[in-house]
Design a protein around this motif. Structure first.
Motif, PDB file in Angstrom:
ATOM      1  N   ASP A   1      30.044 -41.144  -7.038  1.00 47.12           N
ATOM      2  CA  ASP A   1      29.942 -40.065  -8.031  1.00 47.12           C
ATOM      3  C   ASP A   1      29.096 -40.556  -9.204  1.00 47.12           C
TER       4      ASP A   1
ATOM      5  N   HIS B   1      29.768 -38.839 -12.809  1.00 47.35           N
ATOM      6  CA  HIS B   1      30.907 -39.299 -13.595  1.00 47.35           C
ATOM      7  C   HIS B   1      30.753 -40.760 -14.001  1.00 47.35           C
TER       8      HIS B   1
ATOM      9  N   SER C   1      28.668 -40.630 -17.015  1.00 53.46           N
ATOM     10  CA  SER C   1      29.439 -40.087 -18.141  1.00 53.46           C
ATOM     11  C   SER C   1      30.407 -41.121 -18.703  1.00 53.46           C
TER      12      SER C   1
END
Length: 867
Positions: A389, A392, A395
């Motif tokens: 991912d 994410h 982030s």
């Protein structure tokens, strides 16, 4: 099952609820099945069944079991897990971690592959299922909440890298033993770079490219099936053209065409003794792995995972699997990832995959010999890439350094040891959680500025009360956080000794334990010794009941708790120190603007009216010193003719503003334009709600002007505030204040004003009254004694004088005798000491005269009207 066309609404079906749904949880998702979801699940199931063929064989080999047992573990356990689990995409079956753990636990006790070994593995599987089911029925699914989102992301990424690493040998056609660690795989790839099989790499590369292109440009075609078909055709073409010996392209190989046979675990005491300990370890490993995978996919599918139900589903799948020749299973990263990527919509895809796998074994098992392992490696590379991912991860990396460290530790730990990686991530997350929970957020807040609001907002640079600190505590006040909260509360008055009181807005205070209650009680007692208190607003009833049950409310104080929608700041305002309030400029509470100080005295507003002449020097000096003593802002007003420019007025006020600045007094200029200076000064005083207006006295020509000054007399008559008149010879009082009383209601206002000024200037007071006959002596002395008692209650020295004669002459004579440098008189027209008396004494005194207007706003103190 009724199928409907895609896009058509699902026919209304009465979904069972209550105990029936808890017993058969698949009833929750069964109504979601329609024609489109069935088609998606069918394609995903077929893809998953083909994926598990080489994996099942490999995992069984790792576990020390015959190859077909890996496929058996992917049949019944997957069906039971789909029906009784909570995840729509989790597929149960054999995994690398569980296979390695099974082999490590059982190989010391029996020969791998032997009947005894198989019996022990089946017993181990049964016990794992029992333990998992027991945890689920005990509602221990909350344990999965301690696996943070960051850990799941890191574990998923690490496991994806491991999946890709496990397929390196099949992707490049090099010889790397099974179970080789990740770092050694990288090393072997570099060492054997010259031995890469180009034919194998061609097949795997074509498969990978086909999957990528199909996924991007032909989204309606299942890209994994398309990639496997193309890869298989390329491999078959190379084998036909060059021969399998030359190409080195290996296939999955033929599989036994039979259903999983029924089996019975070994329940002997020896078997149970050997398998009990490993079963506990594998139970936690399998649950952690399954729930982590379920949550990892749920992050992308936006589904809520029920940990308790997932525990039950995994437990039942292993219990049933033990009787169908399956060994310990868990959530499979490979199959679950493929299931989601292939477009599965419900757990029906997992059931279909198991059914397809049975058909493959029964009907087309020999055809598996044509499925190249290189093509499977290409597909698994695609799956591994999709499991990472990146969004994410990016982030988290840019949001929190602590979370980034946990992510990195989990990912790197997973690369070295799958179980250790996730346990490390969970441990670090718990440590960070404990650290954060032990330091609950204590936020300074202030009353919301909206009219009629009862809530508080973050201070965020807004002015705060210098005496009452208001904070919001977000979190729990438990034993781990008690010391920190106590330190924060004590730091408040260490930083600002005036903030002896603290108000906690407790709506976000979630929990208090005994240690937290002890801290609150200790802090309340400590603040009472300082002269303040500890107060609570919107404390939850359950927390209040806890404090009351433990008798902590007695230590804190019954009156320290304020429910929602109460004016808590209005109640606490009257507990503040009026001397600090008198000079306070923040005034964040509504009561601060009421005109009353916490002790009931009226808040002073001071104004100086000046024309810039030499007769303004004395009143200017007195006004600045009085403002400094009271700690208030001095409003400086002047009036100019409408034809004159405002700059002229500002030039007139500039010397006064400079003097105030030097004295440390804040001053604000007020320029009024009008033809009548008296009217403009009166209007300015009324607009500013002035308490005392300081004016000068200019000598005149006629009798009244010579005594008081025409302008001053007119201002005294019309202004609504008290007036301090200072002649050019007057100075700041230092010796004594003379208060002239006549026994009327005006006397109370006089005494109140004198008390406030005497406290600010630390000057003693003399109360006097003038009488005409001896008959008035007793009453006059009694009245003065009563008022003198009130003055002394305020800590001010006070004596009394009863003088004979007219009021004006008696005041002038007494002031001279006692050396008074401030005289306080009332202003009432036509009666007593007022009106013309003020005119007479003003001209007969060199000291300042304070004229108290009974119509001015007054506060209350001990039942008396005060200044």
């Amino acid at each position: 099952m009724q199928l409907v066309d895609a896009g058509q609404p699902i026919p209304e079906m009465k979904v069972p609820s209550g105990p029936l749904v808890r017993l058969f949880p698949f009833l929750r998702w069964w109504p979601r099945v329609n024609r489109q979801t069935f088609r998606d699940d069918l394609l995903a199931g077929i893809t998953g069944a083909l994926i598990v063929l080489p994996q099942g064989v490999a995992f069984a080999t790792i576990a020390g079991l015959p190859p077909q047992y890996g496929l058996y573990a992917a049949m019944m356990p997957a069906v039971i897990g789909a029906l009784w689990g909570s995840s729509w995409h989790l597929v149960s079956g054999p995994t690398t971690a569980i296979s390695i753990a099974v082999f490590a636990a059982m190989s010391p006790h029996a020969e791998p592959g032997s009947a005894q070994y198989i019996g022990l593995v089946l017993t181990l599987t049964f016990l794992v299922g029992v333990f998992q089911l027991a945890l689920g029925l005990a509602r221990m699914g909350a344990l999965v909440n301690f696996i943070s989102h960051t850990v799941v992301i890191g574990f998923t990424a690490g496991a994806a890298v491991l999946i890709a690493a496990s397929q390196v040998r099949n992707f490049f056609g090099i010889d790397i033993p099974r179970g080789t660690p990740f770092y050694e795989i990288v090393h072997q790839l570099a060492v054997q770079a010259g031995d890469i099989n180009p034919y194998v790499l061609l097949v795997s590369g074509v498969t990978l490219a086909t999957g990528i292109l199909t996924k991007r440009y032909a989204k309606k075609i299942p890209y994994m099936i398309a990639a496997m078909i193309v890869g298989s055709l390329v491999a078959e073409a190379l084998n036909l053209a060059l021969g399998q010996e030359a190409t080195g392209i290996r296939t999955v190989g033929a599989l036994p065409a039979s259903l999983p046979p029924l089996s019975t675990p070994d329940f002997s005491l020896d078997a149970l003794r050997v398998t009990l300990g490993p079963a506990l370890v594998i139970t936690m490993l399998a649950l952690t792995e399954a729930v982590s995978i379920a949550r990892a996919i749920a992050v992308r599918s936006e589904q809520r995972i029920d940990g308790n139900q997932e525990f039950i589903g995994q437990g039942l799948s292993n219990i049933v699997g033990a009787f169908f020749s399956g060994y310990a299973s868990s959530g499979s990263f490979n199959r679950s990832g493929v299931n989601y990527e292939a477009g599965a919509k419900t757990p029906l895809a997992s059931i279909i995959a198991s059914g397809v796998l049975v058909l493959v074994l029964l009907l087309v098992a020999p055809l598996a010999a044509y499925l190249p392992t290189a093509a499977m490696a290409g597909i698994l590379f695609l799956v591994a890439w999709g499991l990472i991912d990146f969004h994410h991860i990016h982030s988290i990396w840019h949001t929190s350094k602590a979370e980034s460290a946990i992510l990195a530790a989990t990912l790197i730990g997973t690369l070295f040891n799958l179980e250790a990686g996730i346990f490390l991530g969970v441990l670090l997350s718990l440590l960070m959680f404990l650290y954060r929970s032990s330091r609950p957020e204590v936020i300074p807040v202030v009353p919301a500025p909206e009219e009629g609001a009862y809530h508080f907002v973050r201070a965020a640079g807004r002015p705060e009360c210098p005496q009452l600190r208001i904070v919001r505590v977000n979190g729990a006040l438990y034993f781990g956080a008690a010391s920190y909260v106590q330190q924060v509360l004590q730091q408040i008055d260490e930083d600002n000794p005036q903030q002896k009181s603290v108000l906690i807005t407790a709506s976000s205070l979630s929990h208090i334990d005994v240690a937290g209650a002890e801290v609150l009680a200790q802090e309340a007692r400590r603040r009472r010794r300082l002269g303040g208190g500890l107060y609570f607003y919107r404390l939850k009833k359950s927390l209040y009941d806890f404090l009351k049950q433990g008798d902590y409310v007695k230590d804190i104080g019954e009156g320290a708790f304020f429910p929602v929608m109460t004016n808590v700041t209005g109640a606490l305002y009257w507990t503040l120190n009026p001397d600090i309030c008198r000079s306070c400029k923040t005034r964040i509470f509504k009561e601060c603007h009421s005109g009353l100080l916490p002790d009931g005295f009226r808040r002073l507003r001071l104004m100086l009216a000046t024309d810039g002449s030499e007769f303004s020097r004395a009143p200017t000096a007195i006004a600045i010193e009085l403002a400094r003593r009271f700690g208030v802002t001095l409003d400086v007003v002047t009036s100019v003719d409408p034809q004159d420019e405002a700059e002229l007025a500002r030039a007139r006020l500039a010397p006064t503003l400079r003097e105030a600045l030097v004295a440390g007094v804040d001053a604000e200029e007020i320029v009024r334009q009008g033809r009548n200076p008296v009217d403009e000064v009166v209007a300015a005083a009324a607009a500013a709600d002035t308490g005392i207006l300081v004016i000068g006295r200019r000598p005149g020509h006629d009798i009244k002007q010579r005594l008081l000054g025409d302008v001053a007399a007119r201002i005294i008559d019309t202004v609504p505030s008290h007036v301090l008149v200072a002649g050019w010879q007057a100075g700041m009082w230092q010796q004594r204040i003379l208060v002239a009383c006549d026994g009327s209601e005006t006397g109370d206002a006089l005494v109140g004003a004198a008390i406030q000024i005497a406290k600010a200037t630390r000057t003693p007071i003399t109360l006097m009254t003038a009488i005409g006959t001896d008959k008035e002596q007793a009453d006059a002395e009694e009245d003065l004694a009563h008022m003198a008692g009130l003055v002394r209650l305020e800590g001010i020295a006070c004596d009394t004088v009863v003088a004979r004669g007219s009021a004006g002459a008696a005041i002038v004579q007494t002031a001279a005798e006692i050396g008074a440098d401030l005289v306080v008189v009332g202003h009432r027209r036509g009666r007593g000491i007022g009106g013309t008396v003020v005119d007479r004494i003003g001209g007969g005194l060199q000291c300042a005269v304070l004229v108290v207007k009974p119509a001015a706003k007054a506060g209350k103190l001990v039942g008396q009207d005060r200044f």
